[in-house]
Scaffold this active site. Structure first.
Site, PDB file in Angstrom:
ATOM      1  N   ASP A 118       0.864  -1.090   0.124  1.00 47.04           N
ATOM      2  CA  ASP A 118       0.066  -0.009  -0.050  1.00 47.04           C
ATOM      3  C   ASP A 118       1.081   1.025  -0.146  1.00 47.04           C
ATOM      4  OD1 ASP A 118      -2.261   1.518   0.318  1.00 47.04           O
ATOM      5  OD2 ASP A 118      -1.866   1.877   2.492  1.00 47.04           O
ATOM      6  N   SER A 119       0.229   2.358  -0.105  1.00 44.56           N
ATOM      7  CA  SER A 119       1.087   3.657   0.034  1.00 44.56           C
ATOM      8  C   SER A 119       1.551   3.909   1.376  1.00 44.56           C
ATOM      9  CB  SER A 119      -0.038   4.812  -0.563  1.00 44.56           C
ATOM     10  OG  SER A 119      -0.899   4.959   0.497  1.00 44.56           O
TER      11      SER A 119
ATOM     12  N   TYR B 299      -0.612   8.306  -2.017  1.00 45.99           N
ATOM     13  CA  TYR B 299      -0.439   8.266  -3.590  1.00 45.99           C
ATOM     14  C   TYR B 299      -1.599   8.874  -4.131  1.00 45.99           C
ATOM     15  CZ  TYR B 299       2.843   4.054  -3.749  1.00 45.99           C
ATOM     16  OH  TYR B 299       3.726   3.291  -3.574  1.00 45.99           O
ATOM     17  N   GLY B 300      -2.636   9.172  -3.443  1.00 42.34           N
ATOM     18  CA  GLY B 300      -3.805  10.007  -4.082  1.00 42.34           C
ATOM     19  C   GLY B 300      -3.321  11.447  -4.447  1.00 42.34           C
TER      20      GLY B 300
ATOM     21  N   CYS C 171      -4.537  -1.416  -1.896  1.00 38.84           N
ATOM     22  CA  CYS C 171      -4.571  -0.060  -2.084  1.00 38.84           C
ATOM     23  C   CYS C 171      -5.464   0.308  -3.088  1.00 38.84           C
ATOM     24  CB  CYS C 171      -3.190   0.652  -2.283  1.00 38.84           C
ATOM     25  SG  CYS C 171      -3.299   2.345  -2.743  1.00 38.84           S
ATOM     26  N   ASN C 172      -6.770   1.009  -2.940  1.00 37.77           N
ATOM     27  CA  ASN C 172      -7.629   1.363  -4.044  1.00 37.77           C
ATOM     28  C   ASN C 172      -6.931   2.144  -5.033  1.00 37.77           C
ATOM     29  OD1 ASN C 172     -10.590   0.769  -2.707  1.00 37.77           O
ATOM     30  ND2 ASN C 172      -9.248   1.235  -1.280  1.00 37.77           N
ATOM     31  N   THR C 173      -6.210   3.244  -4.705  1.00 40.59           N
ATOM     32  CA  THR C 173      -5.421   4.096  -5.630  1.00 40.59           C
ATOM     33  C   THR C 173      -4.493   3.278  -6.773  1.00 40.59           C
ATOM     34  OG1 THR C 173      -5.674   5.760  -3.990  1.00 40.59           O
ATOM     35  CG2 THR C 173      -4.338   6.301  -5.907  1.00 40.59           C
TER      36      THR C 173
ATOM     37  N   GLU D 225      -1.655   8.324   8.581  1.00 41.43           N
ATOM     38  CA  GLU D 225      -0.437   7.780   8.631  1.00 41.43           C
ATOM     39  C   GLU D 225       0.329   8.502   9.812  1.00 41.43           C
ATOM     40  OE1 GLU D 225       2.090   6.205   6.172  1.00 41.43           O
ATOM     41  OE2 GLU D 225       0.123   5.642   5.618  1.00 41.43           O
TER      42      GLU D 225
ATOM     43  N   CYS E 253     -10.722   3.811   0.496  1.00 45.00           N
ATOM     44  CA  CYS E 253      -9.541   3.864   0.777  1.00 45.00           C
ATOM     45  C   CYS E 253      -8.899   2.795   1.856  1.00 45.00           C
ATOM     46  CB  CYS E 253      -8.989   5.308   1.095  1.00 45.00           C
ATOM     47  SG  CYS E 253      -7.514   5.536   1.751  1.00 45.00           S
ATOM     48  N   THR E 254      -7.937   2.127   1.877  1.00 45.12           N
ATOM     49  CA  THR E 254      -7.689   1.177   2.853  1.00 45.12           C
ATOM     50  C   THR E 254      -7.116   1.613   4.308  1.00 45.12           C
ATOM     51  OG1 THR E 254      -5.451   0.880   1.650  1.00 45.12           O
ATOM     52  CG2 THR E 254      -7.296  -0.713   1.081  1.00 45.12           C
ATOM     53  N   HIS E 255      -6.640   3.145   4.099  1.00 47.72           N
ATOM     54  CA  HIS E 255      -6.746   3.790   5.318  1.00 47.72           C
ATOM     55  C   HIS E 255      -8.016   3.913   6.326  1.00 47.72           C
ATOM     56  CE1 HIS E 255      -2.825   4.648   3.464  1.00 47.72           C
ATOM     57  NE2 HIS E 255      -2.374   5.388   4.373  1.00 47.72           N
TER      58      HIS E 255
END
Ligand code: DGL
Length: 258
Positions: free
Chosen positions: A13-14, A45-46, A76-78, A155, A186-188
């Site tokens: 993921d980012s 990343y977005g 990560c969706n992005t 983050e 978004c996985t966050h």
């Protein structure tokens, strides 16, 4: 090199967000070995261009495959929206599984109501998402909100601090009491589910792609003859492009909390 049953599953993921997906993967496949990479130095990343996201994703996947990954999960969706097809073309023998906003189950659950989709700017701007939205727009009203700054804030950890609620108020506060279901695209975002419920209303239902991705990983490994055979509990290791003890500790804490 052909993937082997004994290889590990690479998850990236980012940053720390994909740890929410990793939790679902480990729950589904507890005897497999997982290696997680968070690109926290480049998060979010977005806020990068699609070319940059593609290059960063390719470099991570290449390293994982060279180290013996038998499958890659883009948690990560992005990065999935931007890079999944290219990675599948580049590594045809390695199952590459992505995540996408869980619009389908949310639209089914909120038939005739309103669904709020939260995601990164890039995820929600791409054609892939527009097609998904169009497919379910007849069943319910879909509102998509690009949550600029939210992944970056997550983050930093310390998610009970008041500024998280303030940011959420700013991003989605206008929908308080007005939505039936929320897609965490978004996985966050699963890490602030509780805080989102505080802002939108305790009775909203949440949908994320974690469990579906885990089932898909199992199916793909099984079909490719790559399910592991070991009966002991598998290992889970973390790495990050911010290679400090604090960062790895943050991933571990998020994993324990997920
Ligand atoms: N976890 C990423 C996603 O699912 C975060 C987005 C970002 O890094 O901007 O989209």
């Amino acid at each position: 090199m052909m993937p082997s049953r004994d290889g590990f599953i690479g998850v990236f993921d980012s940053g720390v967000g994909g740890v929410s997906v990793l939790r679902a993967l480990v729950d589904e496949l507890p005897n497999e070995d997982f290696s997680y990479f968070g690109d926290s130095a480049n998060a979010p990343y977005g806020e990068h261009s699609t070319d940059e996201i593609l290059e960063m994703s390719r470099a991570i996947a290449r390293r994982m495959v060279d180290r013996g990954a038998k499958a890659i999960v883009i948690a990560c969706n992005t990065a999935t929206s931007v890079a999944a097809e290219s990675l599948r073309a580049e590594f045809p023998d390695v199952p590459v599984i992505g995540v996408e906003p869980a619009v389908k189950p949310a639209a089914e659950a909120a038939e005739g109501g309103r669904v709020l989709v939260m995601g990164s700017e890039v995820t929600l701007a791409l054609e892939k998402y527009h097609r998904l939205e169009e497919e379910y727009a007849k069943r319910c009203e879909i509102v998509a909100v690009a949550c600029v700054g939210l992944a970056k804030r997550i983050e930093r950890g310390n998610l009970d601090a008041p500024d998280v609620i303030e940011l959420l108020e700013k991003l989605v506060g206008e929908w308080a009491g007005k939505v039936d279901a929320v897609v965490l695209g978004c996985t966050h975002y699963p890490f602030v589910r509780r805080q989102i419920a505080k802002v939108l209303g305790e009775d909203v239902r949440f949908f994320d792609g974690g469990a579906g991705t885990a089932r898909q990983l199992r199916r793909r490994l099984s079909k490719a003859g790559l399910l592991g055979t070991q009966t002991r509990r598998g290992s889970v290791e973390f790495a990050s492009s911010i290679d400090t003890d604090e960062q790895l500790d943050l991933y571990q804490r998020f994993f324990d909390m997920a």
